[in-house]
Design an enzyme around this catalytic site. Sequence first.
Site, PDB file in Angstrom:
ATOM      1  CG  HIS A  66      -1.845   1.008   1.225  1.00  0.00           C
ATOM      2  ND1 HIS A  66      -3.220   0.770   0.394  1.00  0.00           N
ATOM      3  CD2 HIS A  66      -2.321   2.037   1.615  1.00  0.00           C
ATOM      4  CE1 HIS A  66      -4.002   1.864   0.691  1.00  0.00           C
ATOM      5  NE2 HIS A  66      -3.337   2.849   1.344  1.00  0.00           N
ATOM      6  CG  HIS A 112     -10.247   3.355   2.718  1.00  0.00           C
ATOM      7  ND1 HIS A 112     -10.829   3.901   3.792  1.00  0.00           N
ATOM      8  CD2 HIS A 112      -8.924   3.804   2.607  1.00  0.00           C
ATOM      9  CE1 HIS A 112      -9.994   4.179   4.901  1.00  0.00           C
ATOM     10  NE2 HIS A 112      -8.865   4.220   4.352  1.00  0.00           N
ATOM     11  NE  ARG A 133      -6.422  13.260   6.193  1.00  0.00           N
ATOM     12  CZ  ARG A 133      -7.633  12.347   6.297  1.00  0.00           C
ATOM     13  NH1 ARG A 133      -8.578  12.920   6.536  1.00  0.00           N
ATOM     14  NH2 ARG A 133      -7.146  11.155   6.448  1.00  0.00           N
TER      15      ARG A 133
END
Length: 756
Positions: A66, A112, A133
Amino acid sequence: MNDITQKLPARDIQLKILEAMTAVQNEQDAADRGVNAEEYKVLLDRLGRAPNRVELGVIGEMWSEHCSYKSSRMHLAKFPTKGDRVIQGPGENAGVVDIDDGQACIFKMESHNHPSFIEPYQGAATGVGGILRDVFTMGARPVALVNALRFGEPTHPKTRSLVEGVVAGIGGYGNCVGVPTVAGETQFHKGYNGNILVNAMAVGLADQDKIFYAKGAVPGRSVMYVGAKTGRDGIGGASMSSAEFAEGDEEKRPTVQVGAPFTEKLLIEACLELMATDAIESIQDMGAAGLTSSAVEIADKGGIGIEMDMDAVPQRETNMTAFEIMLSESQERMLMILKPGREDVAKAIFDKWDLDAEVIGKTTDTGRFVLTQFGEVVCDIPVPPLAEDAPKYDLPWNEPQAATPVPRADIPTPASYADTLKAMLALPNMASKRWIWEQYDRHVMGDTVDSSESGGDAALVRVHGTDKALAICSDCNPQYVAADPFEGGKQAVAEAYRNLSSVGAEPIAITNNLNFGSPNKPDTMGYIVKAIEGMAAACKELDFPVVSGNVSLNNQTDGVAIPPTPVCGGIGLVKNIGQTTTATKARLGDVLMMIGDVGTHLNASLYLREIIGREEGPPPPVDLATEKRRGEFVRTLIKARLVTACHDISDGGLACAAAEMGLGCGVGVALNNAMLEEDIDLLAHYFGEDQGRYLLAISPGNVPDVMAKALDANIPLTPIGQFGGDSVQLGDQSVSLADLRAAHEGWMPEYMASLN
C-alpha cells in the site's frame, strides 16, 4: 499494553512501555508485520542490526504494498506522465494540471477497499476524507468528489448491507464536509463477493503560484502536527490493506479508522488560511501509515532527517506507545514543516479553528528517522530504506491466455429486441443508480452544472466565478480487462476520453486506481503488467497523461482474486460552459445520428454475459487513432453548437445508449432500420459493443452542415433515427418509455428495500 500497565505508577508504566518498544524483533516478528524472510535479511543489512518493535512497525508499514508499490513500481514507470498542461505528475499528494488563467486543477483517486469490506460505513467515509486531504494538502479547495464502487452479486448475503453502509459513509462524509459528489459508477459481479472495491476521487482548484508540496523541507525547521488528536483507531491499516482476506476477517474491524467530517471541514479552512500566510515550507497529510508515512515522505523528498518526540503528539487515549502513535491512522491530521519563526502564527490559526497544533520535532541534516518517548530514543533508522531504497520487485508473470471467441452462430437471437432492451436496462449493472446518488449532495457549493450520475457521460463543474468548467468522469469495464487486459486497459482510458469528449471537454489527464489480486501469483501479475501496458499505450496515443493514482493489490479472499479493475478518473477542460452538452438534452424532432460503424461485436458484451449467461470471448478492439480523430470531431461539433445531445456507445450497445438518451430527455426515439443495409445483423447492431462510437442528437436544420463536416473529416456518420413519441422503437418493435423507466429505475430501490 493498557492491560499490563493500568495499575502501575506513572514511571513504572513508562518503563514497561519502553521495555516493550525497544525489545529486539526476530524473523517471526517481522513476518507478523508483513515483512517476509528475504525482506528481513535486507532489513538487517540496511540497519546493521535487528530492529526493535517501533522500528519494525515503521518499516513494516512503509514496505507494505500500500505504501511502497514494491511489486508494481517498475511497471508504473511505463505510464506517460508529462504533457503540455501537466504541472505536477506522480510523486506528490495529487496531480496538478494547468487549466489556464493562472489556475490549476489538483486531483487524485485512491482505494479504501479492505476497510470498506470490514466496516463499510467508516471504511467508505474515511476513504472520502483521506482523498480530500490529498487535494487540500496541496493548497487546493476541493470542489468535487467521485466514487467508483464494485460490489458482489446482488444475491450474495452480504451485498445489500455493504451497499447500504458504503453509500451512507460516502454521503455522510461528503455531505457534511460540504463537497459535492458529482460522478461515479456502481457495478455488481460475483467476483467481488469477498472483496468489494471502494475507489474515491477528489478534485480541487488552486492558483498555480500557491501550490504546496511535500518536497522542499530543509534542516533546522519545526515539525508541526495539526488537526485531530491521535487515537488507537486504524493501527496497522496500511499493512492490513496490503494483505488478502480470509473468510471471517470481519474481526479486523479495530484496524478501520473513524472519520469526523466536521473536523475535516475545520481542517480544510484552517490549512487554507495558514497557506495564505506563506508560513509553510512543506506539508503532507497523514493517510495510510499515519504519522509514519507523512514524516518519511517529507524527509525523503527533502533528502533530510527528522526527529520527533512522541510525548508531544496530541493524544486522545492514555498510555499510548510509540508504536501505536506512529502507526495510528486516526483521521483529520496533517504534518507540516514551518518556515523559521512562524510557529506562533500557525498555532493561532489552528486555535481559532479549535484544532490541535503542536510542534513535535525538527528536521535535521542526519538523513535519519529518529523517535523519542519518555526521554529515550525508541527508533533510529536511516530514511532511504523507508522510501526509495525500500525493496522493489520484478516479479515473474505469465502472458494472459487469449479468450476464445464465441461464434455468432452460438449466440441466440431473442424473440423480441424490445423485450430484451427492457430486460437489459433493468440489469444491476445497467439499472439507474438514482437510489445511490440521491443520497449525495451534488449541488453544494453551487457550481455543479451537471452530474454524470443523473445521466451525463461526465460531470460538469464550473470553475467558480468564470465561464470555464471541469469535466470529470470515472470508467472501467472489468470484464473486458479479464478477457484481455491489454485491450481492456486501452478501453478504460478510451472510455474516459470519450466521456469527456461527449460533453465537449478537452481531455487533459487521468488519475487511476489499479485494483488487482496478489502480485505473487504469476497469472495475476500478468494481468497487472498487460493492463498497465494497454493503459499506457492509450494515454500516449490520446495525449492523456497519468498525473496521479493508487495501486491496490491483494484484493482477494482465500486465494480467489477480484476481476482485474484498473479504474480511470478523467479530467477535461471546457473553456466556455455555453459550449457543452450532455446525453439528456435531446429535443422533440431531433435527428439521431451515429458516429462510427454498425455494431458487430457481441463477445464479452453485456448481452452475452447477462442475457445469454456466457461470460466469454474477447473484448472489442480499440483503435486509438480512430478514438482520437472521432473525439476531436465530436468536440468540434459541440463547440460549434451543432449538437443538441451526445452520448457515447458503451455497455449494452446502441439500443441501450439510445434508450438512455430518450429516458434522459423524456422523449421517445425511433431507430430506423431502413437506413441500414438489408443484410445487417440486427442483434449486433442493437447490442454490439464496438468501440469509438457516439450518438448525436442534431436539430434537423443542422443535419446538412454536420454531414458535410463529417465528410470533410472522413468521419463515418449515419442518420439512424429520430426523437419523438413516447416509446423506443427498434425497427417494427417498440417499448414504451414508461415501461422502460419503471424497469430502469425500479431495480435498485426494490433491491435495497428487501434489506429490511
